[in-house]
Motif scaffolding. Structure first.
Motif, PDB file in Angstrom:
ATOM      1  N   ALA A 179      30.432  23.134  62.442  1.00 55.29           N
ATOM      2  CA  ALA A 179      29.385  24.143  62.310  1.00 55.29           C
ATOM      3  C   ALA A 179      29.021  24.203  60.834  1.00 55.29           C
ATOM      4  O   ALA A 179      29.888  24.370  59.986  1.00 55.29           O
ATOM      5  N   HIS A 180      27.779  24.035  60.526  1.00 50.39           N
ATOM      6  CA  HIS A 180      27.360  24.001  59.132  1.00 50.39           C
ATOM      7  C   HIS A 180      27.339  25.383  58.497  1.00 50.39           C
ATOM      8  O   HIS A 180      27.199  25.498  57.292  1.00 50.39           O
ATOM      9  N   THR A 181      27.472  26.418  59.302  1.00 48.01           N
ATOM     10  CA  THR A 181      27.432  27.772  58.750  1.00 48.01           C
ATOM     11  C   THR A 181      28.665  28.582  59.127  1.00 48.01           C
ATOM     12  O   THR A 181      28.667  29.791  58.983  1.00 48.01           O
ATOM     13  N   GLY A 182      29.698  27.950  59.602  1.00 46.88           N
ATOM     14  CA  GLY A 182      30.875  28.700  60.005  1.00 46.88           C
ATOM     15  C   GLY A 182      32.113  27.839  59.973  1.00 46.88           C
ATOM     16  O   GLY A 182      32.183  26.862  59.226  1.00 46.88           O
ATOM     17  N   ASN A 183      33.084  28.195  60.803  1.00 44.43           N
ATOM     18  CA  ASN A 183      34.365  27.495  60.742  1.00 44.43           C
ATOM     19  C   ASN A 183      34.748  26.836  62.068  1.00 44.43           C
ATOM     20  O   ASN A 183      35.917  26.643  62.343  1.00 44.43           O
ATOM     21  N   MET A 237      26.687  33.964  57.804  1.00 46.01           N
ATOM     22  CA  MET A 237      26.280  33.128  56.702  1.00 46.01           C
ATOM     23  C   MET A 237      24.763  33.143  56.641  1.00 46.01           C
ATOM     24  O   MET A 237      24.093  32.832  57.616  1.00 46.01           O
ATOM     25  N   ASP A 238      24.266  33.523  55.506  1.00 47.83           N
ATOM     26  CA  ASP A 238      22.814  33.517  55.289  1.00 47.83           C
ATOM     27  C   ASP A 238      22.414  32.120  54.835  1.00 47.83           C
ATOM     28  O   ASP A 238      22.549  31.773  53.659  1.00 47.83           O
ATOM     29  N   THR A 239      21.944  31.314  55.763  1.00 52.46           N
ATOM     30  CA  THR A 239      21.617  29.925  55.441  1.00 52.46           C
ATOM     31  C   THR A 239      20.450  29.804  54.467  1.00 52.46           C
ATOM     32  O   THR A 239      20.301  28.778  53.811  1.00 52.46           O
ATOM     33  N   LEU A 240      19.645  30.838  54.361  1.00 56.47           N
ATOM     34  CA  LEU A 240      18.512  30.788  53.428  1.00 56.47           C
ATOM     35  C   LEU A 240      18.965  30.840  51.974  1.00 56.47           C
ATOM     36  O   LEU A 240      18.203  30.511  51.079  1.00 56.47           O
ATOM     37  N   THR A 241      20.215  31.237  51.728  1.00 59.03           N
ATOM     38  CA  THR A 241      20.728  31.275  50.363  1.00 59.03           C
ATOM     39  C   THR A 241      21.337  29.940  49.932  1.00 59.03           C
ATOM     40  O   THR A 241      21.657  29.761  48.770  1.00 59.03           O
ATOM     41  N   LEU A 242      21.495  29.022  50.868  1.00 58.35           N
ATOM     42  CA  LEU A 242      22.058  27.712  50.531  1.00 58.35           C
ATOM     43  C   LEU A 242      21.005  26.857  49.842  1.00 58.35           C
ATOM     44  O   LEU A 242      19.811  26.973  50.134  1.00 58.35           O
ATOM     45  N   PRO A 243      21.445  25.998  48.929  1.00 58.31           N
ATOM     46  CA  PRO A 243      20.472  25.125  48.266  1.00 58.31           C
ATOM     47  C   PRO A 243      19.837  24.136  49.238  1.00 58.31           C
ATOM     48  O   PRO A 243      20.503  23.642  50.146  1.00 58.31           O
ATOM     49  N   ALA A 244      18.579  23.887  49.043  1.00 61.21           N
ATOM     50  CA  ALA A 244      17.870  22.899  49.863  1.00 61.21           C
ATOM     51  C   ALA A 244      18.273  21.499  49.407  1.00 61.21           C
ATOM     52  O   ALA A 244      18.678  21.301  48.261  1.00 61.21           O
TER      53      ALA A 244
END
Length: 115
Positions: free
Chosen positions: A74-78, A1-8
């Motif tokens: 996990a905020h970027t996974g499962n 998961m590319d966390t930089l693509t998530l909205p701030a």
């Protein structure tokens, strides 16, 4: 998961996240498991708007029924889990009951850290 693509977080959300960070610092500094559980659970709920975990409500019910301090995701996974106070009475029994409830609900228990 590319966390930089998530909205701030929006400007109106930032103070709530600052409060959570301050609460984490306090929980760590004072070894307050209950506070850490509440912060972790709130963080998981806030993450629902970004990366929803369909099982979160079920995890929270199991946590409440087994005396867990809170839930974590996990905020970027499962990956998700329940947080327990290691000094809680009947901890081993609580862990077994939680594992049974999670498995019965279709969530496999892959690891228990602790007793």
């Amino acid at each position: 998961m590319d966390t930089l693509t998530l909205p701030a977080p929006s400007a109106r959300e930032v103070p709530a996240y600052e409060e959570l960070r301050a609460a984490v610092r306090q929980a760590v500094a004072t070894a307050d498991v209950g506070l850490m559980g509440r912060v972790s659970s709130e963080s998981a709920r806030r993450n629902q708007s970004l990366l929803p975990k369909p099982e979160l409500a079920f995890l929270e019910r199991v946590a409440a029924r087994t005396g867990a301090a809170g839930v974590q995701v996990a905020h970027t996974g499962n990956v998700a889990g329940l947080l327990f106070d290691p000094a809680a009475p009947d901890l081993s029994d609580r862990l077994r009951r939680a594992a049974r409830r999670l498995s019965a609900g279709g969530l496999p228990v892959t690891r228990t850290i602790g007793p």
